[in-house]
Design a protein around this motif. Structure first.
Motif, PDB file in Angstrom:
ATOM      1  N   THR A 307     -17.734  24.012  32.514  1.00  0.00           N
ATOM      2  CA  THR A 307     -19.096  24.182  33.022  1.00  0.00           C
ATOM      3  C   THR A 307     -19.132  25.283  34.067  1.00  0.00           C
ATOM      4  N   ARG A 308     -18.150  25.272  34.979  1.00  0.00           N
ATOM      5  CA  ARG A 308     -18.113  26.292  36.026  1.00  0.00           C
ATOM      6  C   ARG A 308     -17.925  27.680  35.429  1.00  0.00           C
ATOM      7  N   PHE A 309     -17.090  27.800  34.414  1.00  0.00           N
ATOM      8  CA  PHE A 309     -16.882  29.088  33.758  1.00  0.00           C
ATOM      9  C   PHE A 309     -18.209  29.618  33.219  1.00  0.00           C
ATOM     10  N   THR A 310     -18.930  28.746  32.526  1.00  0.00           N
ATOM     11  CA  THR A 310     -20.201  29.160  31.940  1.00  0.00           C
ATOM     12  C   THR A 310     -21.202  29.541  33.013  1.00  0.00           C
ATOM     13  N   GLU A 311     -21.248  28.788  34.100  1.00  0.00           N
ATOM     14  CA  GLU A 311     -22.185  29.087  35.193  1.00  0.00           C
ATOM     15  C   GLU A 311     -21.840  30.411  35.861  1.00  0.00           C
TER      16      GLU A 311
END
Length: 320
Positions: A307-311
């Motif tokens: 999720t953090r990567f995508t954000e």
């Protein structure tokens, strides 16, 4: 790459075999337990660093120890099957240990970890004694040196033996990454030693190679060792940001850089370092290179990392 998710994004590609299509035949050979095909794949590799890279990937394929043990017995004079088998034993040891810090690992986990590493070390000692110029075995022995807690001097000795036979830095990139970890405080080193070694490797490496990635690796390792406000500010420091920018310019962002098997790891490491430091404009070029592909190597240490990567990727893309 796969079908879109509910929010319109595409699933992340985290398997190196999928990220680099040229590696697919090795995975197929491993699934089939086909030693002849495996041997043929490695016979085409010219760089010791690439042999070590492929060996580590093969080690992660389940149940490969069965056909590698047979190959090692059938070809006792060949260093390749024993080195591949040792890499598999190292992987099994890591799996038994888990990803926690030393203080979080139980006695039983540590013992099983060390048992697997000792099995690997015995194979690698034989290979290095018989063929002292065989770089993949020395590279693997840097991992066993760290896991068996043999100390800084022994790790340096092993790296120096490899360097004697392979003076060109691109051929030692995997070994340099392993030694860098050994030089961190967790394994008896210091941040001064770790950063100095990373800079030394980056400065000596040809422009366009992966040498600069070691600078980013050292900073991510350092960040991971900090807590609270100190961690939050570390990668934001302008001097750290400038070091990262220079390292990226002379390595994966250099005009002479060519995409190879290491590209996902390299861009992922820079994307993480810049993102955690809030330098999203700098991270953007690395996210653009990665697309939907990412290496778990360092990102998996970030809570809810996918999720953090995508954000981070979305925020970085907005800066372009």
């Amino acid at each position: 790459m796969g079908e879109s998710t509910v929010d319109g994004t595409r699933p992340l590609v985290t398997d190196p075999f999928d990220a680099v299509p040229e590696l697919a035949p090795l995975r197929t050979a491993a699934w089939d337990g086909d030693w002849a095909a495996t041997q043929a794949f490695f016979a085409e590799i010219t760089s010791p660093a690439d042999v070590s890279f492929a060996a580590a990937l093969l080690a992660g394929v389940d149940r490969t120890e069965w056909f590698l043990e047979k190959a090692a017995k059938a070809q006792p004079a060949d260093p390749l099957p024993r080195t591949l088998l040792a890499e598999r034993y190292i992987h099994l040891g890591r799996r038994a240990r888990g990803r926690g810090r030393a203080e979080d690992v139980s006695w039983d986990q540590a013992e099983l970890f060390h048992d697997w590493l000792r099995k690997a070390e015995r194979l690698l000692i034989e290979v290095c004694a018989e063929q002292p110029s065989y770089a993949p075995a020395w590279t693997a022995r840097l991992t066993t040196a760290r896991g068996l807690e043999l100390g800084q001097s022994e790790a340096r000795r092993r790296y120096d033996r490899l360097a004697e036979h392979h003076p060109h830095h691109p051929h030692r990139f995997r070994a340099q990454s392993h030694l860098l970890k050994q030089l961190c405080p967790e394994w008896g080193g210091s941040w001064e030693a770790a950063h100095a070694f990373a800079q030394e490797c980056a400065n000596a490496a040809p422009e366009g190679s992966h040498g600069g990635v070691l600078v980013a690796q050292a900073h991510v390792e350092h960040f991971s060792d900090l807590e609270g406000a100190e961690a939050a500010e570390y990668l934001r420091d302008p001097s750290v940001r400038d070091e990262l920018r220079h390292a990226a310019r002379v390595s994966v962002l250099h005009p002479d850089h060519h995409r190879d098997w290491h590209w996902t790891d390299s861009h992922s490491t820079f994307a993480l370092a810049f993102s955690l430091g809030g330098h999203l404009g700098d991270a953007a070029r690395h996210f653009a290179a990665l697309g939907d592909t990412v290496s778990e190597s360092f990102w998996r240490n970030v809570p809810d990392w996918k999720t953090r990567f995508t954000e981070y990727r979305t925020a970085a893309s907005a800066t372009l």
